[in-house]
Every structure is written in structure tokens, then in C-alpha cells.
Design a protein around this motif. Sequence first.
Motif, short mmCIF file in Angstrom:
data_model
loop_
_atom_site.label_atom_id
_atom_site.label_comp_id
_atom_site.label_asym_id
_atom_site.label_seq_id
_atom_site.Cartn_x
_atom_site.Cartn_y
_atom_site.Cartn_z
N UNK A 118 0.81 -1.21 0.00
CA UNK A 118 0.00 0.00 0.00
C UNK A 118 0.85 1.26 0.00
N UNK A 119 1.91 1.27 0.79
CA UNK A 119 2.78 2.45 0.83
C UNK A 119 3.40 2.72 -0.55
N UNK A 120 3.71 1.65 -1.28
CA UNK A 120 4.26 1.81 -2.62
C UNK A 120 3.21 2.42 -3.55
N UNK A 121 1.97 1.95 -3.44
CA UNK A 121 0.90 2.49 -4.28
C UNK A 121 0.62 3.95 -3.99
N UNK A 122 0.69 4.31 -2.73
CA UNK A 122 0.41 5.69 -2.34
C UNK A 122 1.57 6.62 -2.67
N UNK A 123 2.75 6.05 -2.84
CA UNK A 123 3.91 6.85 -3.21
C UNK A 123 4.66 7.36 -2.01
N UNK A 124 5.76 8.00 -2.28
CA UNK A 124 6.62 8.56 -1.25
C UNK A 124 7.23 9.83 -1.82
N UNK A 125 7.91 10.57 -0.98
CA UNK A 125 8.56 11.79 -1.46
C UNK A 125 9.58 11.45 -2.54
N UNK A 126 10.37 10.40 -2.32
CA UNK A 126 11.38 10.02 -3.32
C UNK A 126 10.72 9.70 -4.67
N UNK A 127 9.63 8.96 -4.64
CA UNK A 127 8.92 8.61 -5.87
C UNK A 127 8.34 9.86 -6.52
N UNK A 128 7.76 10.74 -5.71
CA UNK A 128 7.21 11.99 -6.24
C UNK A 128 8.29 12.83 -6.90
N UNK A 129 9.44 12.93 -6.25
CA UNK A 129 10.52 13.77 -6.78
C UNK A 129 11.03 13.21 -8.10
N UNK A 130 11.10 11.90 -8.21
CA UNK A 130 11.59 11.26 -9.43
C UNK A 130 10.77 11.66 -10.64
N UNK A 131 9.46 11.67 -10.50
CA UNK A 131 8.58 11.97 -11.63
C UNK A 131 8.53 13.46 -11.91
N UNK A 132 8.97 13.82 -13.09
CA UNK A 132 8.96 15.22 -13.51
C UNK A 132 10.17 16.00 -13.05
N UNK A 133 11.17 15.33 -12.52
CA UNK A 133 12.37 16.04 -12.06
C UNK A 133 13.10 16.68 -13.24
N UNK A 134 13.66 17.87 -13.03
CA UNK A 134 14.36 18.56 -14.11
C UNK A 134 15.79 18.06 -14.33
N UNK A 135 16.20 17.04 -13.55
CA UNK A 135 17.57 16.53 -13.64
C UNK A 135 17.60 15.10 -13.11
N UNK A 136 18.79 14.52 -13.01
CA UNK A 136 18.92 13.17 -12.45
C UNK A 136 18.50 13.16 -10.99
N UNK A 137 18.02 11.99 -10.55
CA UNK A 137 17.62 11.80 -9.15
C UNK A 137 18.30 10.54 -8.63
N UNK A 138 18.94 10.65 -7.48
CA UNK A 138 19.51 9.50 -6.79
C UNK A 138 18.70 9.25 -5.54
N UNK A 139 18.09 8.07 -5.46
CA UNK A 139 17.34 7.69 -4.27
C UNK A 139 18.23 6.78 -3.43
N UNK A 140 18.61 7.25 -2.26
CA UNK A 140 19.47 6.50 -1.35
C UNK A 140 18.57 5.59 -0.52
N UNK A 141 18.81 4.29 -0.63
CA UNK A 141 17.99 3.31 0.10
C UNK A 141 18.27 3.43 1.59
N UNK A 142 17.21 3.67 2.36
CA UNK A 142 17.33 3.78 3.82
C UNK A 142 16.87 2.48 4.44
N UNK A 143 17.73 1.90 5.24
CA UNK A 143 17.41 0.65 5.89
C UNK A 143 16.82 0.96 7.25
N UNK A 144 15.63 0.42 7.49
CA UNK A 144 14.95 0.66 8.76
C UNK A 144 15.69 -0.05 9.89
N UNK A 145 16.01 0.73 10.91
CA UNK A 145 16.70 0.17 12.08
C UNK A 145 15.70 -0.48 13.01
N UNK A 146 16.07 -1.63 13.55
CA UNK A 146 15.16 -2.31 14.50
C UNK A 146 15.76 -2.35 15.87
#
Length: 146
Positions: A118-146
Motif C-alpha cells: 500500500x505504501x508503494x501504491x500511495x507513493x513517497x517523497x522520493x517517488x514523487x521527486x523522481x517523476x517530472x524532475x528537471x535533472x537526475x535523481x539519486x534515491x538512497x535506500x534507507x534501511x529501517x533500524x530495528x
Amino acid sequence: MYYEHVLVAVDLTEECDPVVKRALALCDGRDTKLSLVHIVEPMAMAFGGDVPMDLSQLQQQQFDQAKERLDRLIVKYPALKKENSHLTYGQPRQEIHHLAKEQGCDLIVVGSHGRHGLALLLGSTANDVLHGAPCDVLAVHLIKRT
């Protein structure tokens, strides 16, 4: 090829450290300008726009807290410069795209949780930024700490 101006979009949580570190590593030893941005979303957006109360004082406190956290981040990473940091109100995707265009950035670096379901379907800031960006986008994978 290397990037001349990198815009790092941060959420100012502890999770932004890997994002900043990756951006700094990309710029290491190069004459690359590094800019930092944090977007404070209007509280009315979180409540769907119809809020029967004045949120301006709470919004100002949120902005002031974000400014303090941004200042601490700049102190923590001396390669970041206060004059290249930006704190603004608005919708993250629009503000990041606008700033990247305005500043002539050729790379935007954001954090991504790699959401699923569901979170993937709803999107995220990284996903939003990627679409329509005026330049390259690097999404740094954040690993959730437990």
C-alpha cells in the motif's frame, strides 16, 4: 562526467544522515556545489485543507524547529554551507523541482525507504521527486533500524 550542483533533500530525521553522506561522497574531491533543502508541509495539507482552527502558531513552531534541526545538520557536516541551505513551506515535490530548476542543479539526492504494498501504491517523497524532475535523481535506500 560528474555533477556540478547537487541538491540534497532531507527530512531532518536521523535517517537523513546516509543521504547526506552519500551526497558528500559524490562530491568528494570535486568542485561540486552542494545545496541542502528541507520542505515544511503546510499543516492544512495534512488535514485535507478544511481545518476549523488557526494553525499559524503551530506552523511557525514547526518551521522554527526545522530551522534549528537544519542548523544542527550543517554544524554536523562542515562541508554543508549555511548559504546553500534552503528551508521553505510547500509540497515537497513541487518545491524540490522548483529549487533544482532555479539553482541549476544537475542531481537531486533523496532518501527512499523502498516501500512495498500500500505504501508503494500511495507513493513517497522520493517517488514523487523522481517523476517530472528537471535533472537526475539519486534515491538512497534507507534501511529501517530495528
